[in-house]
Design a protein around this motif. Structure first.
Motif, PDB file in Angstrom:
ATOM      1  N   SER A 167      20.167   5.573  49.681  1.00  0.00           N
ATOM      2  CA  SER A 167      18.989   4.728  49.491  1.00  0.00           C
ATOM      3  C   SER A 167      17.752   5.365  50.118  1.00  0.00           C
ATOM      4  CB  SER A 167      19.235   3.341  50.082  1.00  0.00           C
ATOM      5  OG  SER A 167      20.275   2.694  49.374  1.00  0.00           O
ATOM      6  N   ARG A 191      32.782  -5.754  43.974  1.00  0.00           N
ATOM      7  CA  ARG A 191      31.525  -5.790  43.210  1.00  0.00           C
ATOM      8  C   ARG A 191      31.805  -5.565  41.722  1.00  0.00           C
ATOM      9  NH1 ARG A 191      26.869  -5.699  46.168  1.00  0.00           N
ATOM     10  NH2 ARG A 191      25.714  -4.903  44.380  1.00  0.00           N
ATOM     11  N   THR A 199      26.111  -6.085  49.748  1.00  0.00           N
ATOM     12  CA  THR A 199      25.846  -7.343  49.068  1.00  0.00           C
ATOM     13  C   THR A 199      24.341  -7.608  49.084  1.00  0.00           C
ATOM     14  OG1 THR A 199      26.018  -8.663  51.089  1.00  0.00           O
ATOM     15  CG2 THR A 199      28.066  -8.232  49.864  1.00  0.00           C
ATOM     16  N   ASP A 200      23.909  -8.594  48.300  1.00  0.00           N
ATOM     17  CA  ASP A 200      22.480  -8.929  48.279  1.00  0.00           C
ATOM     18  C   ASP A 200      22.015  -9.368  49.664  1.00  0.00           C
ATOM     19  OD1 ASP A 200      22.341  -8.325  45.602  1.00  0.00           O
ATOM     20  OD2 ASP A 200      22.600 -10.404  44.933  1.00  0.00           O
ATOM     21  N   ALA A 201      22.865 -10.102  50.372  1.00  0.00           N
ATOM     22  CA  ALA A 201      22.494 -10.555  51.717  1.00  0.00           C
ATOM     23  C   ALA A 201      22.345  -9.378  52.672  1.00  0.00           C
ATOM     24  CB  ALA A 201      23.542 -11.540  52.244  1.00  0.00           C
ATOM     25  N   GLU A 202      23.242  -8.410  52.581  1.00  0.00           N
ATOM     26  CA  GLU A 202      23.166  -7.243  53.452  1.00  0.00           C
ATOM     27  C   GLU A 202      21.949  -6.393  53.139  1.00  0.00           C
ATOM     28  OE1 GLU A 202      27.862  -6.337  54.427  1.00  0.00           O
ATOM     29  OE2 GLU A 202      27.061  -5.820  52.456  1.00  0.00           O
ATOM     30  N   ARG A 203      21.538  -6.383  51.879  1.00  0.00           N
ATOM     31  CA  ARG A 203      20.372  -5.589  51.502  1.00  0.00           C
ATOM     32  C   ARG A 203      19.071  -6.187  52.018  1.00  0.00           C
ATOM     33  NH1 ARG A 203      21.650  -3.512  45.305  1.00  0.00           N
ATOM     34  NH2 ARG A 203      23.356  -2.110  45.904  1.00  0.00           N
ATOM     35  N   GLU A 204      19.114  -7.420  52.484  1.00  0.00           N
ATOM     36  CA  GLU A 204      17.908  -8.037  53.026  1.00  0.00           C
ATOM     37  C   GLU A 204      17.433  -7.310  54.280  1.00  0.00           C
ATOM     38  OE1 GLU A 204      15.992 -10.520  51.908  1.00  0.00           O
ATOM     39  OE2 GLU A 204      17.178 -10.609  50.070  1.00  0.00           O
ATOM     40  N   GLU A 217      10.099  -1.596  52.745  1.00  0.00           N
ATOM     41  CA  GLU A 217      10.845  -1.997  51.551  1.00  0.00           C
ATOM     42  C   GLU A 217      11.786  -0.880  51.137  1.00  0.00           C
ATOM     43  OE1 GLU A 217      10.023  -3.453  46.923  1.00  0.00           O
ATOM     44  OE2 GLU A 217       8.345  -3.098  48.309  1.00  0.00           O
ATOM     45  N   GLU A 229      26.408   1.318  45.931  1.00  0.00           N
ATOM     46  CA  GLU A 229      27.312   0.478  45.146  1.00  0.00           C
ATOM     47  C   GLU A 229      28.137  -0.426  46.063  1.00  0.00           C
ATOM     48  OE1 GLU A 229      27.565   0.345  41.859  1.00  0.00           O
ATOM     49  OE2 GLU A 229      26.114   1.938  41.447  1.00  0.00           O
ATOM     50  N   HIS A 232      17.250   0.448  47.128  1.00  0.00           N
ATOM     51  CA  HIS A 232      18.697   0.495  47.305  1.00  0.00           C
ATOM     52  C   HIS A 232      19.355   1.213  46.128  1.00  0.00           C
ATOM     53  CE1 HIS A 232      18.876  -2.087  50.840  1.00  0.00           C
ATOM     54  NE2 HIS A 232      17.989  -2.873  50.263  1.00  0.00           N
TER      55      HIS A 232
END
Length: 347
Positions: free
Chosen positions: A336, A141, A323-328, A314, A320, A317
């Motif tokens: 978090s 990252r 990924t953006d996909a995992e945060r979905e 919702e 660190e 997050h």
């Protein structure tokens, strides 16, 4: 006879129905909700690696450098880090500071933090040549973006992710400079290696020069990427000194400072329980009151051990790692929180 056949048929149908139902629930414990692609949370799907420590050296006071080798180590790019599972089971993250072109070899450096949480003390005491370690594949990252010029800023052990970047920038013919600060020269690793770059590198030991002078950052050409790794005060000073903060790339040792926290509730769908998360505690702590065996390790949002699937709500997050996909559809419970009043987790 007919009655006996009927009883036998009903019993047989009930047996096969129960068997099919058990299989269905086994595939998805949330049944009759749709089956989840990975129904079990809290266990990273990333594959485990094994690597042997083939070299242990001390590039500076209180700093341990380890060279790890294995035939199947994945390729990596400058800025990447790996999760290292210590002999005790603790998981810690270390930047890769070797040469990405050396297949089958990883190099990491670990500073001893006497008043830390124990990971560095264990590493210095127990990680010796011949020990086999469990790793998780590299993540990045803090990737180096293509550019004609760069400014690099390092504080102490923060030099580690920047070393491969310097090599890559040099190989690409880019113009770059490095400001490298630390408590003293004796505590700053890799000075011998950096000396080969000549006046591109400015070494700023605090016991000789005081706090690093960051005024050269203001003179960088607009849009020049600035890469910084080090203590939080150094990174805050870099952000303040650079005319375009959007050009700054940061790699942190600890979670970024977050805004005020507020309480929220969490429904644990599998367990059928609802827990309240106070403003002064983490979701992980609240969940572990109900489910003490919930796995965790670093408690700083870096290792992914407490990653869990979010079924509703919702998330704010603060990690660190993901990924953006995992945060979905997932979150790290240790840092978090809910961005709303309620979350539902696959627990």
């Amino acid at each position: 006879m007919r009655r006996a056949l009927t009883v036998t048929a009903v019993a047989g149908a009930a047996f096969w129905t129960r068997r099919a139902l058990r299989r269905r629930i086994g595939r998805s414990p949330l049944w009759p909700l749709p089956a989840l692609e990975t129904p079990v949370s809290g266990h990273s799907p990333r594959r485990r690696l094994r690597a042997l420590i083939v070299s242990r050296t001390q590039p500076a006071e209180g700093v341990l450098r380890l060279v790890l080798e294995a035939a199947d180590l994945p390729a990596w790019t400058p800025g990447a880090h790996v999760d290292v599972v210590l002999p005790s089971g603790l998981v810690r993250q270390y930047s890769l500071c070797g040469d990405p072109a050396r297949a089958g070899r990883y190099t990491i450096a670990i500073r001893l933090v006497e008043d830390g949480r124990g990971g560095s003390r264990e590493a210095h005491a127990r990680l010796v040549e011949g020990v086999e370690l469990e790793l998780r594949p590299p993540r990045n990252r803090f990737a180096l973006v293509p550019a004609a010029s760069y400014v690099f800023v390092a504080g102490g052990i923060g030099i580690t992710p920047l070393l491969p970047m310097l090599r890559a920038a040099t190989a690409a013919g880019a113009d770059w400079s490095l400001l490298y600060g630390g408590r003293s020269r004796a505590s700053m690793p890799f000075l011998d290696e950096l000396a080969a770059y000549g006046d591109r590198v400015t070494v700023l030991p605090q016991d000789e020069t005081g706090l690093p002078d960051l005024s050269p950052l203001a003179r960088a050409a607009p849009g020049t990427p600035v890469y910084c790794c080090g203590p939080e005060p150094l990174m805050a000073a870099v952000l303040a000194a650079v005319p375009d903060p959007a050009a700054v790339h940061l790699e942190r040792f600890a979670p970024a400072a977050a805004g005020p926290a507020r309480p929220f509730t969490v429904t644990l769908r599998r367990s059928g329980r609802t827990v309240r998360v106070g403003a002064d505690e983490t979701a992980l702590a609240a969940v572990r009151r109900e489910l003490p065996n919930t796995p965790y390790s670093c408690e700083q949002g870096f290792c992914g051990t407490c990653q869990h699937r979010v079924l509703a709500g919702e998330v704010d997050h603060r990690d660190e790692l993901l990924t953006d996909a995992e945060r979905e559809d997932s979150m790290l419970l240790c840092v978090s929180r809910a961005a709303s009043d309620h979350l539902t987790l696959d627990l």
